[in-house]
Design a protein around this motif. Sequence first.
Motif, PDB file in Angstrom:
ATOM      1  N   ASN A  57       0.836  -1.191   0.000  1.00  0.00           N
ATOM      2  CA  ASN A  57       0.000   0.000   0.000  1.00  0.00           C
ATOM      3  C   ASN A  57       0.870   1.241   0.000  1.00  0.00           C
ATOM      4  N   ALA A  66      -7.406   9.071   1.435  1.00  0.00           N
ATOM      5  CA  ALA A  66      -7.176   8.625   0.065  1.00  0.00           C
ATOM      6  C   ALA A  66      -8.421   8.883  -0.776  1.00  0.00           C
ATOM      7  N   GLY A  69      -5.972   6.550  -6.556  1.00  0.00           N
ATOM      8  CA  GLY A  69      -4.687   5.876  -6.565  1.00  0.00           C
ATOM      9  C   GLY A  69      -4.517   5.076  -7.837  1.00  0.00           C
ATOM     10  N   SER A  88      -6.708  -2.787  -6.564  1.00  0.00           N
ATOM     11  CA  SER A  88      -6.249  -1.396  -6.532  1.00  0.00           C
ATOM     12  C   SER A  88      -7.419  -0.623  -5.939  1.00  0.00           C
ATOM     13  N   PRO A  90      -9.027   1.846  -2.226  1.00  0.00           N
ATOM     14  CA  PRO A  90      -8.756   2.575  -0.989  1.00  0.00           C
ATOM     15  C   PRO A  90      -8.791   1.631   0.215  1.00  0.00           C
ATOM     16  N   TRP A 104      -3.878   3.598  -0.171  1.00  0.00           N
ATOM     17  CA  TRP A 104      -4.353   2.901  -1.373  1.00  0.00           C
ATOM     18  C   TRP A 104      -3.620   1.578  -1.403  1.00  0.00           C
ATOM     19  N   VAL A 122      -0.893   7.227  -4.458  1.00  0.00           N
ATOM     20  CA  VAL A 122      -2.160   7.575  -3.826  1.00  0.00           C
ATOM     21  C   VAL A 122      -2.348   9.091  -3.958  1.00  0.00           C
TER      22      VAL A 122
END
Length: 129
Positions: A57, A66, A69, A88, A90, A104, A122
């Motif tokens: 992350n 976030a 990202g 992919s 949050p 992210w 992110v």
Amino acid sequence: MRGFGRAIWLVAAGALAGAALVAGGVALADGPPWSGGGQVSYVKERRSIPAGYLSTNVVCPKGQQAVGGGYAHLGEHDRESPVIAEVSAPSNTSGKPDEVNNAWSFFFMNEKEKTTPIDVYVICAPIDG
């Protein structure tokens, strides 16, 4: 007209995001007028995906959440055995479901025999309230 002004600021924020991602590292920009002058930040880090998988992350600066990202694959592209991003999305570093998403997260699968470099990033905005 108010909605049009917000659209202009969103386009401007997108342009800033692109410039920041090209430059790498962390970039800060003044937020749109309705954000209270808060800072939008972009954090980009390099990772190496070994043969197999990588779970990782990228974390926002303290006091930010976030809001976007992604990743950029830097290695050789092979259609027969691609690097696949399974996740992919949050997330938060506390692990508590009700906490603000401050990171992210990614999960990559690498079917190649060699390590593949990838940039992960992110996009962060001030936490409201």
